[in-house]
Motif scaffolding. Structure first.
Motif, PDB file in Angstrom:
ATOM      1  N   PHE A 101       9.887 -34.191  -9.798  1.00 34.13           N
ATOM      2  CA  PHE A 101       9.837 -35.633  -9.520  1.00 34.13           C
ATOM      3  C   PHE A 101      10.693 -36.411 -10.524  1.00 34.13           C
ATOM      4  O   PHE A 101      11.470 -37.300 -10.146  1.00 34.13           O
ATOM      5  CB  PHE A 101       8.386 -36.128  -9.586  1.00 34.13           C
ATOM      6  N   VAL A 102      10.562 -36.058 -11.802  1.00 36.26           N
ATOM      7  CA  VAL A 102      11.301 -36.770 -12.854  1.00 36.26           C
ATOM      8  C   VAL A 102      12.809 -36.576 -12.686  1.00 36.26           C
ATOM      9  O   VAL A 102      13.586 -37.531 -12.831  1.00 36.26           O
ATOM     10  CB  VAL A 102      10.837 -36.281 -14.242  1.00 36.26           C
ATOM     11  N   LEU A 103      13.227 -35.360 -12.391  1.00 42.91           N
ATOM     12  CA  LEU A 103      14.649 -35.089 -12.206  1.00 42.91           C
ATOM     13  C   LEU A 103      15.235 -35.889 -11.044  1.00 42.91           C
ATOM     14  O   LEU A 103      16.371 -36.371 -11.114  1.00 42.91           O
ATOM     15  CB  LEU A 103      14.876 -33.593 -11.949  1.00 42.91           C
ATOM     16  N   LYS A 104      14.459 -36.058 -10.008  1.00 38.86           N
ATOM     17  CA  LYS A 104      14.955 -36.708  -8.797  1.00 38.86           C
ATOM     18  C   LYS A 104      14.942 -38.224  -8.886  1.00 38.86           C
ATOM     19  O   LYS A 104      15.862 -38.883  -8.376  1.00 38.86           O
ATOM     20  CB  LYS A 104      14.121 -36.241  -7.595  1.00 38.86           C
ATOM     21  N   TYR A 105      13.932 -38.790  -9.551  1.00 37.45           N
ATOM     22  CA  TYR A 105      13.766 -40.242  -9.494  1.00 37.45           C
ATOM     23  C   TYR A 105      13.893 -40.963 -10.843  1.00 37.45           C
ATOM     24  O   TYR A 105      14.239 -42.145 -10.859  1.00 37.45           O
ATOM     25  CB  TYR A 105      12.393 -40.574  -8.892  1.00 37.45           C
ATOM     26  N   ILE A 106      13.613 -40.289 -11.955  1.00 33.80           N
ATOM     27  CA  ILE A 106      13.626 -40.963 -13.252  1.00 33.80           C
ATOM     28  C   ILE A 106      14.925 -40.708 -14.015  1.00 33.80           C
ATOM     29  O   ILE A 106      15.564 -41.647 -14.516  1.00 33.80           O
ATOM     30  CB  ILE A 106      12.430 -40.521 -14.122  1.00 33.80           C
ATOM     31  N   PHE A 107      15.351 -39.459 -14.100  1.00 32.80           N
ATOM     32  CA  PHE A 107      16.547 -39.125 -14.861  1.00 32.80           C
ATOM     33  C   PHE A 107      17.793 -39.887 -14.389  1.00 32.80           C
ATOM     34  O   PHE A 107      18.595 -40.308 -15.226  1.00 32.80           O
ATOM     35  CB  PHE A 107      16.794 -37.611 -14.819  1.00 32.80           C
ATOM     36  N   PRO A 108      18.001 -40.071 -13.078  1.00 32.33           N
ATOM     37  CA  PRO A 108      19.197 -40.815 -12.646  1.00 32.33           C
ATOM     38  C   PRO A 108      19.273 -42.234 -13.207  1.00 32.33           C
ATOM     39  O   PRO A 108      20.373 -42.771 -13.387  1.00 32.33           O
ATOM     40  CB  PRO A 108      19.070 -40.834 -11.114  1.00 32.33           C
ATOM     41  N   ILE A 109      18.127 -42.833 -13.495  1.00 34.31           N
ATOM     42  CA  ILE A 109      18.126 -44.185 -14.062  1.00 34.31           C
ATOM     43  C   ILE A 109      18.790 -44.174 -15.433  1.00 34.31           C
ATOM     44  O   ILE A 109      19.624 -45.038 -15.751  1.00 34.31           O
ATOM     45  CB  ILE A 109      16.683 -44.718 -14.173  1.00 34.31           C
ATOM     46  N   PHE A 110      18.454 -43.177 -16.259  1.00 34.02           N
ATOM     47  CA  PHE A 110      18.975 -43.110 -17.620  1.00 34.02           C
ATOM     48  C   PHE A 110      20.335 -42.422 -17.696  1.00 34.02           C
ATOM     49  O   PHE A 110      21.134 -42.734 -18.582  1.00 34.02           O
ATOM     50  CB  PHE A 110      17.982 -42.369 -18.516  1.00 34.02           C
ATOM     51  N   SER A 111      20.590 -41.503 -16.784  1.00 28.53           N
ATOM     52  CA  SER A 111      21.825 -40.730 -16.837  1.00 28.53           C
ATOM     53  C   SER A 111      22.974 -41.373 -16.070  1.00 28.53           C
ATOM     54  O   SER A 111      24.146 -41.168 -16.396  1.00 28.53           O
ATOM     55  CB  SER A 111      21.581 -39.321 -16.274  1.00 28.53           C
ATOM     56  N   VAL A 112      22.648 -42.152 -15.033  1.00 31.27           N
ATOM     57  CA  VAL A 112      23.684 -42.730 -14.172  1.00 31.27           C
ATOM     58  C   VAL A 112      23.617 -44.257 -14.142  1.00 31.27           C
ATOM     59  O   VAL A 112      24.597 -44.942 -14.441  1.00 31.27           O
ATOM     60  CB  VAL A 112      23.570 -42.181 -12.728  1.00 31.27           C
ATOM     61  N   LEU A 113      22.454 -44.811 -13.790  1.00 35.04           N
ATOM     62  CA  LEU A 113      22.330 -46.250 -13.563  1.00 35.04           C
ATOM     63  C   LEU A 113      22.630 -47.067 -14.817  1.00 35.04           C
ATOM     64  O   LEU A 113      23.507 -47.951 -14.802  1.00 35.04           O
ATOM     65  CB  LEU A 113      20.930 -46.576 -13.048  1.00 35.04           C
ATOM     66  N   PHE A 114      21.914 -46.810 -15.910  1.00 34.62           N
ATOM     67  CA  PHE A 114      22.113 -47.590 -17.141  1.00 34.62           C
ATOM     68  C   PHE A 114      23.534 -47.434 -17.708  1.00 34.62           C
ATOM     69  O   PHE A 114      24.172 -48.438 -18.048  1.00 34.62           O
ATOM     70  CB  PHE A 114      21.080 -47.210 -18.201  1.00 34.62           C
ATOM     71  N   PRO A 115      24.074 -46.202 -17.830  1.00 34.11           N
ATOM     72  CA  PRO A 115      25.445 -46.079 -18.351  1.00 34.11           C
ATOM     73  C   PRO A 115      26.485 -46.790 -17.485  1.00 34.11           C
ATOM     74  O   PRO A 115      27.390 -47.446 -18.021  1.00 34.11           O
ATOM     75  CB  PRO A 115      25.675 -44.559 -18.364  1.00 34.11           C
ATOM     76  N   LEU A 116      26.369 -46.663 -16.166  1.00 32.84           N
ATOM     77  CA  LEU A 116      27.320 -47.355 -15.283  1.00 32.84           C
ATOM     78  C   LEU A 116      27.169 -48.869 -15.407  1.00 32.84           C
ATOM     79  O   LEU A 116      28.173 -49.603 -15.392  1.00 32.84           O
ATOM     80  CB  LEU A 116      27.113 -46.913 -13.834  1.00 32.84           C
ATOM     81  N   LEU A 117      25.933 -49.340 -15.530  1.00 28.66           N
ATOM     82  CA  LEU A 117      25.694 -50.766 -15.702  1.00 28.66           C
ATOM     83  C   LEU A 117      26.340 -51.262 -16.995  1.00 28.66           C
ATOM     84  O   LEU A 117      27.022 -52.308 -17.002  1.00 28.66           O
ATOM     85  CB  LEU A 117      24.189 -51.042 -15.729  1.00 28.66           C
ATOM     86  N   LEU A 118      26.143 -50.533 -18.075  1.00 33.41           N
ATOM     87  CA  LEU A 118      26.744 -50.906 -19.353  1.00 33.41           C
ATOM     88  C   LEU A 118      28.270 -50.913 -19.275  1.00 33.41           C
ATOM     89  O   LEU A 118      28.931 -51.819 -19.807  1.00 33.41           O
ATOM     90  CB  LEU A 118      26.281 -49.948 -20.451  1.00 33.41           C
ATOM     91  N   LEU A 119      28.822 -49.894 -18.611  1.00 36.05           N
ATOM     92  CA  LEU A 119      30.278 -49.802 -18.506  1.00 36.05           C
ATOM     93  C   LEU A 119      30.847 -50.949 -17.677  1.00 36.05           C
ATOM     94  O   LEU A 119      31.861 -51.564 -18.052  1.00 36.05           O
ATOM     95  CB  LEU A 119      30.671 -48.455 -17.893  1.00 36.05           C
ATOM     96  N   MET A 120      30.198 -51.290 -16.569  1.00 36.68           N
ATOM     97  CA  MET A 120      30.691 -52.361 -15.702  1.00 36.68           C
ATOM     98  C   MET A 120      30.578 -53.723 -16.379  1.00 36.68           C
ATOM     99  O   MET A 120      31.509 -54.541 -16.311  1.00 36.68           O
ATOM    100  CB  MET A 120      29.925 -52.347 -14.373  1.00 36.68           C
ATOM    101  N   VAL A 121      29.444 -53.987 -17.039  1.00 30.03           N
ATOM    102  CA  VAL A 121      29.273 -55.268 -17.733  1.00 30.03           C
ATOM    103  C   VAL A 121      30.267 -55.375 -18.878  1.00 30.03           C
ATOM    104  O   VAL A 121      30.850 -56.450 -19.119  1.00 30.03           O
ATOM    105  CB  VAL A 121      27.823 -55.423 -18.243  1.00 30.03           C
ATOM    106  N   SER A 122      30.480 -54.260 -19.584  1.00 34.99           N
ATOM    107  CA  SER A 122      31.446 -54.254 -20.671  1.00 34.99           C
ATOM    108  C   SER A 122      32.851 -54.562 -20.158  1.00 34.99           C
ATOM    109  O   SER A 122      33.600 -55.346 -20.756  1.00 34.99           O
ATOM    110  CB  SER A 122      31.431 -52.887 -21.367  1.00 34.99           C
TER     111      SER A 122
END
Length: 369
Positions: free
Chosen positions: A333-354
């Motif tokens: 469950f964590v790999l499918k729904y939680i890890f993508p938030i920290f591994s993909v969503l947040f880094p991409l958000l930081l990169l785009m805002v930057s």
């Protein structure tokens, strides 16, 4: 205080050991059956692209930890919230891997020893290496990685000489189509271990300035992914699809089959030792990242956090699940729904805002001139 700096080969060694970590134990993508190796290979390419995001953030803020440039990009309050969430993420990742390692040792070598004792000894060793410093861990990682690769090559040779490798177990490739493979890539093979490489955003500032983070990171991702692909391939060839999917620890089941003329047999201890070494470095990297993140967020010395964070990680690893089956279910469950938030969503958000802020600043300067 002397600034910590490690060179490219040390960083690559740490990254590869981190990648292989618990992946050697569980072999991500096993739901794809005999095509697990193909899922891992594709996920390796996607993982390299994902690391380019982490490397790009590092290039923009080369002297800052991820928790630090989060506050620069998102503002102090929002950035602090993201940074705190990453502390929890790193602690959970380390606790989860500590539980995996403790369970393996309890099952295979010390069946009468309580899990908490085994895990306590492991986390104590992690805390000791943390006390010695990242540079010591980096130098040690080089030698242990070389030793593990030589040992792995020798084991594969013994498997071939044992006559248990059957290329028929591999065919036909993609027998059930590509949809199951892509599902496994998303739910398992990409996040474990390539999504977890976001942890190195807390370590990249220590890389000597002579090296480029993207080149170092992508090289490590590709090398680690290829090794993991080969491991999955050898397991499928040796065990067959059915046993490969059902085995609790496929690599140990494979190595236990080695038997050469009554001269060499019962070499599964090699597999246990290999997995423990890989897992140790993965736990250490998670622990190190959590300590450095907390040091930044709480503005305190890392020395004061060593013992409390070690105890929290130990207790969390024991209490996170009542059984190994529950542990695996939670992990899926964590790999499918939680890890993508920290591994993909947040880094991409930081990169785009930057990128957006840099573009706005550039336009503002042009208009002012």
């Amino acid at each position: 205080m002397k600034k910590i700096q490690i060179d490219a080969i040390e960083m690559i060694s740490l990254m590869i050991l981190f990648e292989l970590g618990t992946s050697m134990m569980s072999i991500p993508g096993r739901d794809a059956g005999k095509d697990a190796w193909l899922a891992i290979l594709i996920a390796t390419g996607l993982g390299a692209l994902l690391f380019l995001c982490y490397g790009s953030l590092h290039r923009r803020y080369p002297n800052l930890l991820m928790t630090q440039y989060s506050k620069v990009i998102m503002g102090r309050k929002a950035g602090a919230v993201i940074a705190f969430l990453y502390i929890v993420f790193f602690m959970y990742g380390g606790a989860r891997d500590l539980r995996d390692t403790g369970t393996l040792i309890a099952d295979r070598t010390l069946p009468h020893t309580p899990l908490i004792i085994i895990s306590a000894l492991m986390i104590a060793l992690v805390m000791y290496v943390m006390h010695l410093g990242l540079e010591v861990a980096g130098r040690t990682a080089i030698w242990l990685l070389v030793f593990m690769l030589v040992l792995g090559l020798a084991t594969n040779v013994m498997l071939v000489l044992s006559g248990i490798v059957d290329w028929g177990n591999l065919l036909p490739i993609a027998q059930h189509g590509w949809q199951p493979i892509w599902q496994v890539i998303y739910s398992q093979a990409l996040m474990l271990p390539f999504g977890e490489m976001v942890t190195f955003t807390m370590i990249l500032p220590t890389l000597k300035k002579d090296y480029r983070a993207n080149g170092v990171g992508v090289s490590a991702v590709l090398l680690g992914g290829i090794i993991l692909t080969i491991v999955a391939l050898v397991n499928v060839l040796s065990l067959g699809e059915d046993v490969f999917q059902r085995a609790t620890y496929p690599i140990l089941s494979t190595i236990s089959k080695v038997e050469i003329s009554d001269f060499i047999d019962r070499v599964d201890v090699i597999g246990v030792m290999t997995v423990i070494i890989f897992d140790f470095f993965k736990i250490f990297i998670f622990y190190y990242a959590a300590i450095k993140a907390a040091e930044d967020v709480f503005n305190t010395s890392s020395r004061k956090l060593l013992l409390p964070f070690g105890i929290i990680m130990l207790i969390s690893s024991v209490l996170m699940a009542q059984s190994y089956q529950e542990h695996i279910k939670i992990g899926d469950f964590v790999l499918k729904y939680i890890f993508p938030i920290f591994s993909v969503l947040f880094p991409l958000l930081l990169l785009m805002v930057s990128w957006f802020k840099k573009t706005e600043n550039k336009k503002g300067k042009e208009n002012a001139s």
